[in-house]
Design a protein around this motif. Structure first.
Motif, PDB file in Angstrom:
ATOM      1  N   SER A  21       0.853  -1.176   0.000  1.00 56.43           N
ATOM      2  CA  SER A  21       0.000   0.000   0.000  1.00 56.43           C
ATOM      3  C   SER A  21       0.885   1.220   0.000  1.00 56.43           C
ATOM      4  N   SER A  22       0.450   2.261  -0.699  1.00 56.72           N
ATOM      5  CA  SER A  22       1.269   3.464  -0.776  1.00 56.72           C
ATOM      6  C   SER A  22       0.429   4.684  -1.136  1.00 56.72           C
ATOM      7  N   GLU A  23       0.803   5.808  -0.567  1.00 56.11           N
ATOM      8  CA  GLU A  23       0.268   7.104  -0.993  1.00 56.11           C
ATOM      9  C   GLU A  23       1.455   7.861  -1.576  1.00 56.11           C
ATOM     10  N   PRO A  24       1.735   7.635  -2.848  1.00 52.99           N
ATOM     11  CA  PRO A  24       2.995   8.128  -3.415  1.00 52.99           C
ATOM     12  C   PRO A  24       3.067   9.651  -3.519  1.00 52.99           C
ATOM     13  N   LEU A  25       4.291  10.136  -3.622  1.00 53.49           N
ATOM     14  CA  LEU A  25       4.522  11.502  -4.089  1.00 53.49           C
ATOM     15  C   LEU A  25       3.880  11.634  -5.457  1.00 53.49           C
ATOM     16  N   GLU A  26       3.220  12.750  -5.732  1.00 49.09           N
ATOM     17  CA  GLU A  26       2.468  12.823  -6.988  1.00 49.09           C
ATOM     18  C   GLU A  26       3.232  13.449  -8.158  1.00 49.09           C
ATOM     19  N   THR A  27       4.551  13.554  -8.016  1.00 49.08           N
ATOM     20  CA  THR A  27       5.329  13.860  -9.219  1.00 49.08           C
ATOM     21  C   THR A  27       5.468  12.551  -9.985  1.00 49.08           C
ATOM     22  N   LEU A  28       5.688  12.658 -11.289  1.00 51.32           N
ATOM     23  CA  LEU A  28       5.747  11.428 -12.077  1.00 51.32           C
ATOM     24  C   LEU A  28       6.913  10.541 -11.640  1.00 51.32           C
ATOM     25  N   SER A  29       8.068  11.159 -11.340  1.00 50.80           N
ATOM     26  CA  SER A  29       9.209  10.350 -10.916  1.00 50.80           C
ATOM     27  C   SER A  29       8.953   9.761  -9.531  1.00 50.80           C
ATOM     28  N   GLY A  30       8.268  10.538  -8.681  1.00 49.55           N
ATOM     29  CA  GLY A  30       7.913  10.019  -7.355  1.00 49.55           C
ATOM     30  C   GLY A  30       6.976   8.834  -7.476  1.00 49.55           C
ATOM     31  N   LEU A  31       5.950   8.996  -8.291  1.00 51.55           N
ATOM     32  CA  LEU A  31       4.992   7.912  -8.518  1.00 51.55           C
ATOM     33  C   LEU A  31       5.699   6.657  -9.006  1.00 51.55           C
ATOM     34  N   LYS A  32       6.612   6.859  -9.940  1.00 51.72           N
ATOM     35  CA  LYS A  32       7.314   5.718 -10.533  1.00 51.72           C
ATOM     36  C   LYS A  32       8.141   4.981  -9.467  1.00 51.72           C
ATOM     37  N   SER A  33       8.836   5.748  -8.643  1.00 50.10           N
ATOM     38  CA  SER A  33       9.648   5.118  -7.599  1.00 50.10           C
ATOM     39  C   SER A  33       8.783   4.326  -6.631  1.00 50.10           C
ATOM     40  N   PHE A  34       7.729   4.972  -6.120  1.00 47.77           N
ATOM     41  CA  PHE A  34       6.877   4.312  -5.124  1.00 47.77           C
ATOM     42  C   PHE A  34       6.214   3.059  -5.706  1.00 47.77           C
ATOM     43  N   LEU A  35       5.660   3.200  -6.908  1.00 48.33           N
ATOM     44  CA  LEU A  35       4.906   2.082  -7.473  1.00 48.33           C
ATOM     45  C   LEU A  35       5.814   0.930  -7.875  1.00 48.33           C
ATOM     46  N   SER A  36       6.941   1.253  -8.504  1.00 44.61           N
ATOM     47  CA  SER A  36       7.818   0.161  -8.949  1.00 44.61           C
ATOM     48  C   SER A  36       8.392  -0.578  -7.744  1.00 44.61           C
ATOM     49  N   ARG A  37       8.694   0.137  -6.667  1.00 43.67           N
ATOM     50  CA  ARG A  37       9.173  -0.531  -5.436  1.00 43.67           C
ATOM     51  C   ARG A  37       8.091  -1.440  -4.874  1.00 43.67           C
ATOM     52  N   GLY A  38       6.894  -0.894  -4.801  1.00 45.22           N
ATOM     53  CA  GLY A  38       5.800  -1.680  -4.231  1.00 45.22           C
ATOM     54  C   GLY A  38       5.556  -2.950  -5.032  1.00 45.22           C
ATOM     55  N   ILE A  39       5.505  -2.797  -6.341  1.00 49.70           N
ATOM     56  CA  ILE A  39       5.211  -3.954  -7.198  1.00 49.70           C
ATOM     57  C   ILE A  39       6.347  -4.972  -7.154  1.00 49.70           C
ATOM     58  N   ALA A  40       7.584  -4.477  -7.072  1.00 45.06           N
ATOM     59  CA  ALA A  40       8.730  -5.398  -7.001  1.00 45.06           C
ATOM     60  C   ALA A  40       8.671  -6.264  -5.747  1.00 45.06           C
ATOM     61  N   CYS A  41       8.054  -5.753  -4.706  1.00 47.17           N
ATOM     62  CA  CYS A  41       7.973  -6.497  -3.440  1.00 47.17           C
ATOM     63  C   CYS A  41       6.901  -7.592  -3.476  1.00 47.17           C
ATOM     64  N   LEU A  42       6.035  -7.567  -4.487  1.00 41.61           N
ATOM     65  CA  LEU A  42       4.899  -8.501  -4.502  1.00 41.61           C
ATOM     66  C   LEU A  42       5.273  -9.873  -5.054  1.00 41.61           C
ATOM     67  N   ASN A  43       4.595 -10.875  -4.527  1.00 43.86           N
ATOM     68  CA  ASN A  43       4.677 -12.193  -5.157  1.00 43.86           C
ATOM     69  C   ASN A  43       3.677 -12.249  -6.325  1.00 43.86           C
ATOM     70  N   GLU A  44       3.619 -13.382  -6.971  1.00 47.45           N
ATOM     71  CA  GLU A  44       2.913 -13.458  -8.257  1.00 47.45           C
ATOM     72  C   GLU A  44       1.442 -13.033  -8.198  1.00 47.45           C
ATOM     73  N   ASP A  45       0.760 -13.425  -7.125  1.00 47.63           N
ATOM     74  CA  ASP A  45      -0.678 -13.153  -7.024  1.00 47.63           C
ATOM     75  C   ASP A  45      -0.941 -11.870  -6.217  1.00 47.63           C
ATOM     76  N   GLY A  46       0.092 -11.018  -6.125  1.00 51.45           N
ATOM     77  CA  GLY A  46       0.052  -9.877  -5.206  1.00 51.45           C
ATOM     78  C   GLY A  46      -0.857  -8.743  -5.653  1.00 51.45           C
ATOM     79  N   VAL A  47      -1.087  -7.835  -4.701  1.00 55.44           N
ATOM     80  CA  VAL A  47      -2.079  -6.788  -4.883  1.00 55.44           C
ATOM     81  C   VAL A  47      -1.557  -5.471  -4.319  1.00 55.44           C
ATOM     82  N   GLY A  48      -1.856  -4.362  -4.966  1.00 56.21           N
ATOM     83  CA  GLY A  48      -1.430  -3.063  -4.457  1.00 56.21           C
ATOM     84  C   GLY A  48      -2.607  -2.116  -4.251  1.00 56.21           C
ATOM     85  N   TYR A  49      -2.541  -1.316  -3.201  1.00 62.05           N
ATOM     86  CA  TYR A  49      -3.533  -0.258  -2.952  1.00 62.05           C
ATOM     87  C   TYR A  49      -2.793   1.068  -2.995  1.00 62.05           C
TER      88      TYR A  49
END
Lengths: 264, 264
Positions: free
Chosen positions: A207-235
């Motif tokens: 789960s994340s409330e990212p920084l809303e700059t595009l580079s901030g969003l990219k960092s937060f989301l890519s980190r979050g998704i990288a942490c997930l296993n195959e059936d994982g979910v993000g909020y």
């Protein structure tokens, strides 16, 4: 006429409103909203009196009052969230409010801010609705909202790890852990640094409330998704106040390219 | 355990349920759902008695009853739609029901089916919430739901053009137009044919309930989007019952590549 302009006119047709009241119900960026207000003003469609914005005669002619006969409102029970919670969640909402009373205040240098407490519990409830709470391992990329505390209060997740740049948050969570026996782990981390390898692919939910700059969003989301296993979910929280449709589009493309599907 | 499986177990923990009751609240594809039911059954986690599915002893041990203390429900006021409607919309809902009583029945050879009447009015209300109704020109790519009739009953759109493969619909709409004085245009059209050039870029809003095959989706959506002007908007129905997450992902990518942003 642009969509942002018709929205403003429809709201003003109901009654005169302050700029803040208008902005509050707008789903356009602050910039587009202000541009529209200025345009409507310079064209004599709206006017200002005692800090309230109103429709001029010219504006009234443009809008057509029949629009008002059709009432659509944001659902006042769920506030457009689509779900309602009950049972233990009510108690957790109260406990959560008590516990976070002495939370660290936002540090502007980290671009922090936080969700209303009710919204935090709603997010946890949404996770439960989707069965993403019980026995799930969580990683929070940033935790200004203290979602970790709300999650831990349910006793349902199997693990909660908070990554956050702010060391004060680590101290605060450590105090909370001791005082209330909540199982929350903390690791100080700056999203611009590489992700610790031992976290990759290890979690069920992020789960994340990212920084809303595009580079901030990219960092937060890519980190979050990288942490997930195959059936994982993000909020993930993303506003319309700061992020334009163009930015939304970039973020959505980014998520899809990272093999995610956007649901709600 | 997979998400579809945990959802089934949580529902069964509340009470035993028929396979239809389970399927009704599932947000997974019918195929994934049936696979999960079979897997849970073969592992002895669920059983069947008098056409009802129940949790076995083994299943009960796996789930853990604490889950039940946390109640999350779909908002019963708005049914997860997030909006409620009133005023003229109530009257239009009634008129709509009366008018469509003698609608042409779905023709299986065209893969037709239709939305509940209340859902049609909800869609119109959502359009009004987003200010996409008043003075807007509409193109409907397919109209099994008779959304055109509901739209016309509001008297708010400036133009409503229905494209549909089914000539019976054209006859029916022509009758409705005469009997109730509703301004609906009809053009027979097969989405596998090229779009008539004079329609390109001419409309403010399109709406469609596409065929849920990937090629069907592509035809319906690309036609709809091609008809929009620059600031245009589309309302599209896509189920989770027939479309897998993989298909959702393809459709979302498709929309983004066509320069759209996904909002709700």
């Amino acid at each position: 006429m642009k969509r942002v302009e018709t929205q403003i006119l429809k709201l003003l047709l109901e009654s005169e409103k302050s700029v803040w009241e208008l902005l509050d119900t707008s789903w356009f960026t602050v910039k587009d909203f202000i541009d529209a207000i200025n345009r409507l003003f310079s064209e004599g469609i709206i006017g200002v009196k005692n800090d309230k914005i109103y429709l001029t005669e010219k504006g009234l002619k443009i809008v057509g009052k029949r629009v008002l006969d059709f009432k659509v409102e944001t659902c006042d029970v769920c506030e457009r969230k689509g779900i309602t919670f009950n049972g233990e969640f009510k108690e957790i909402a109260e406990k959560f409010s008590q516990i976070v009373r002495d939370r660290p205040q936002p540090d502007a240098s980290f671009f922090q801010g936080y969700m209303r407490e009710h919204d935090v519990i709603s997010r946890v409830a949404l996770m439960h609705y989707y069965n993403d709470l019980t026995d799930k391992s969580f990683i929070l990329i940033g935790d200004d909202d203290l979602l970790s505390v709300a999650l831990a209060l349910t006793g349902l997740p199997s693990k909660i790890l908070v990554l956050d740049i702010d060391a004060r948050l680590g101290e605060y969570l450590s105090k909370v852990r001791g005082k209330y026996g909540l199982n929350i782990e903390f690791q100080q981390y700056n999203v611009s640094d590489p992700l610790p390898k031992d976290l990759v692919g290890k979690f069920d939910v992020f789960s994340s409330e990212p920084l809303e700059t595009l580079s901030g969003l990219k960092s937060f989301l890519s980190r979050g998704i990288a942490c997930l296993n195959e059936d994982g979910v993000g909020y993930v929280g993303l506003s319309t106040a700061e992020a334009s449709p163009k930015k939304w589009k970039s973020v959505e493309l980014m998520l899809l390219k990272m093999n995610c599907v956007i649901t709600d």
